[in-house]
Write an enzyme that holds these catalytic residues in place. Structure first.
Site, PDB file in Angstrom:
ATOM      1  N   ASP A  99       1.067  -1.125   0.013  1.00 21.15           N
ATOM      2  CA  ASP A  99      -0.082  -0.066   0.059  1.00 21.15           C
ATOM      3  C   ASP A  99       0.984   1.305  -0.144  1.00 21.15           C
ATOM      4  O   ASP A  99       2.258   1.195   0.329  1.00 21.15           O
ATOM      5  CB  ASP A  99      -0.998  -0.071   1.056  1.00 21.15           C
ATOM      6  CG  ASP A  99      -1.961   0.861   0.968  1.00 21.15           C
ATOM      7  OD1 ASP A  99      -3.250   0.230   0.772  1.00 21.15           O
ATOM      8  OD2 ASP A  99      -1.943   2.013   1.345  1.00 21.15           O
ATOM      9  N   ASP A 142       4.013   2.378  -4.228  1.00 23.12           N
ATOM     10  CA  ASP A 142       3.364   3.220  -5.008  1.00 23.12           C
ATOM     11  C   ASP A 142       3.124   2.355  -6.426  1.00 23.12           C
ATOM     12  O   ASP A 142       4.126   2.204  -7.367  1.00 23.12           O
ATOM     13  CB  ASP A 142       3.904   4.497  -5.269  1.00 23.12           C
ATOM     14  CG  ASP A 142       3.225   5.633  -6.206  1.00 23.12           C
ATOM     15  OD1 ASP A 142       2.299   5.188  -7.011  1.00 23.12           O
ATOM     16  OD2 ASP A 142       3.704   6.766  -6.127  1.00 23.12           O
ATOM     17  N   TYR A 185     -12.674   8.201 -13.290  1.00 20.85           N
ATOM     18  CA  TYR A 185     -12.753   6.949 -12.817  1.00 20.85           C
ATOM     19  C   TYR A 185     -13.753   5.897 -13.723  1.00 20.85           C
ATOM     20  O   TYR A 185     -12.990   4.733 -13.905  1.00 20.85           O
ATOM     21  CB  TYR A 185     -13.781   7.025 -11.311  1.00 20.85           C
ATOM     22  CG  TYR A 185     -13.755   5.636 -10.522  1.00 20.85           C
ATOM     23  CD1 TYR A 185     -12.802   5.208  -9.708  1.00 20.85           C
ATOM     24  CD2 TYR A 185     -14.901   5.059 -10.750  1.00 20.85           C
ATOM     25  CE1 TYR A 185     -12.999   3.892  -9.268  1.00 20.85           C
ATOM     26  CE2 TYR A 185     -15.071   3.795 -10.171  1.00 20.85           C
ATOM     27  CZ  TYR A 185     -13.993   3.169  -9.335  1.00 20.85           C
ATOM     28  OH  TYR A 185     -14.172   2.026  -8.655  1.00 20.85           O
ATOM     29  N   LYS A 222     -11.869   2.509 -15.639  1.00 22.85           N
ATOM     30  CA  LYS A 222     -12.328   1.098 -15.427  1.00 22.85           C
ATOM     31  C   LYS A 222     -12.806   0.349 -16.840  1.00 22.85           C
ATOM     32  O   LYS A 222     -12.787  -0.719 -16.824  1.00 22.85           O
ATOM     33  CB  LYS A 222     -13.624   1.050 -14.506  1.00 22.85           C
ATOM     34  CG  LYS A 222     -13.339   1.553 -12.797  1.00 22.85           C
ATOM     35  CD  LYS A 222     -12.095   0.546 -12.445  1.00 22.85           C
ATOM     36  CE  LYS A 222     -12.057   1.227 -10.862  1.00 22.85           C
ATOM     37  NZ  LYS A 222     -10.796   0.265 -10.348  1.00 22.85           N
ATOM     38  N   THR A 262     -16.621   1.637   1.749  1.00 21.83           N
ATOM     39  CA  THR A 262     -15.006   1.785   2.134  1.00 21.83           C
ATOM     40  C   THR A 262     -14.835   2.985   2.359  1.00 21.83           C
ATOM     41  O   THR A 262     -15.427   3.864   1.944  1.00 21.83           O
ATOM     42  CB  THR A 262     -14.163   1.055   0.827  1.00 21.83           C
ATOM     43  OG1 THR A 262     -14.415   2.042  -0.261  1.00 21.83           O
ATOM     44  CG2 THR A 262     -14.864  -0.258   0.399  1.00 21.83           C
ATOM     45  N   PRO A 263     -13.485   2.993   3.079  1.00 20.31           N
ATOM     46  CA  PRO A 263     -12.942   4.407   3.221  1.00 20.31           C
ATOM     47  C   PRO A 263     -12.827   5.299   2.156  1.00 20.31           C
ATOM     48  O   PRO A 263     -13.236   6.385   2.122  1.00 20.31           O
ATOM     49  CB  PRO A 263     -11.572   4.076   3.814  1.00 20.31           C
ATOM     50  CG  PRO A 263     -11.723   2.844   4.447  1.00 20.31           C
ATOM     51  CD  PRO A 263     -12.588   2.137   3.597  1.00 20.31           C
TER      52      PRO A 263
END
Length: 257
Positions: free
Chosen positions: A35, A58, A151, A155, A186-187
């Site tokens: 992460d 990264d 975004y 995808k 999720t966060p």
């Protein structure tokens, strides 16, 4: 040398990545949890334990990705069994209200990160007896979603990339697929609310996606694994047969434009 099956997870610090790390560890896998946030990895390590592999990564940095993959594979006889390209980011707002820097970062992480990971992981996947690469896609790849243009487009890229490598890498015995969830609690989603999210609602948990990842690895069939509740599934099944103009109108209405 580790004799357990292995999974390499990007974006493993929290959310879907962390849930998947915990689940696969319970199934006997040795997990490479990577992460960009070292703080999130420390928190995960407290839950997962010290016998797994933790590195800051990264995914947009090719040399860094290659080095971390190599280090993990060297502990498993040169093989990695599952690569879960999970890392991703999103910003939901009018296109012009999001900075160009943020738009480009979405493309870099969500598309370029998977491209880099796949390229560098291939030699180690080839060394596995049952290799698999799972890419994080989204149901936003079915029709371009306003307020999340970059975004959604990223995808679409993941979907096409997955379809191509599912065919190409079949000759190596590598199973390639993606998981396509609707909005997940999720966060990342906590900071990405908008009209489209409020209209559709958030009805999935990270564990729902993890269960699908596990099913895909075990089943090794299919290219796209949808993750959703029955109502949106039914709505999409119906709208697929509607004229393009009608589908556009539905998306326009849901997104508040």
């Amino acid at each position: 040398m580790n004799n357990k099956p292995t999974i390499f997870i990007t974006g493993a610090g929290k959310g879907i990545g962390a849930e998947t790390a915990l689940f696969f560890a319970k199934q006997g896998y040795r997990v490479a949890a990577t992460d960009i946030s070292e703080t999130d990895l420390v928190m995960l390590k407290k839950k997962l334990g010290g016998s797994h592999f933790y590195r800051r990564l990264d995914v947009t940095q090719s040399d860094e990705f290659a080095a971390v993959l190599s280090e993990f594979a060297s502990e498993s006889g040169g093989a990695i069994d599952v690569l879960f390209n999970n890392a991703g980011i999103a910003f939901i707002d009018d296109f012009e209200k999001v900075t160009l820097e943020k738009h480009l970062s979405v493309t870099d992480v969500n598309a370029k990160g998977i491209q880099i990971g796949a390229f560098h992981a291939l030699p180690y996947l080839k060394e596995s007896a049952e290799p698999a690469m799972i890419n994080m896609c989204s149901l936003s790849s079915e029709y371009g979603v306003p307020s999340e243009a970059s975004y959604s487009a990223s995808k679409f890229w993941v979907k096409g990339f997955t379809e191509a490598l599912n065919i190409e890498w079949d000759r190596y015995g590598i199973y390639v697929c993606d998981v396509m969830p609707n909005f997940v609690a999720t966060p990342m989603m906590d900071a990405a609310h908008g009209n489209i999210v409020d209209s559709v609602g958030i009805h999935l948990k990270a564990s729902d996606v993890t269960a699908t990842v596990w099913k895909a690895v075990q089943n090794r069939r299919g290219v796209h694994w949808e993750v959703d509740t029955w109502r949106p599934r039914l709505m999409r099944a119906v709208t697929k047969f509607l004229p393009q103009r009608t589908r556009r109108a539905i998306i326009k209405n849901l997104s508040g434009y």
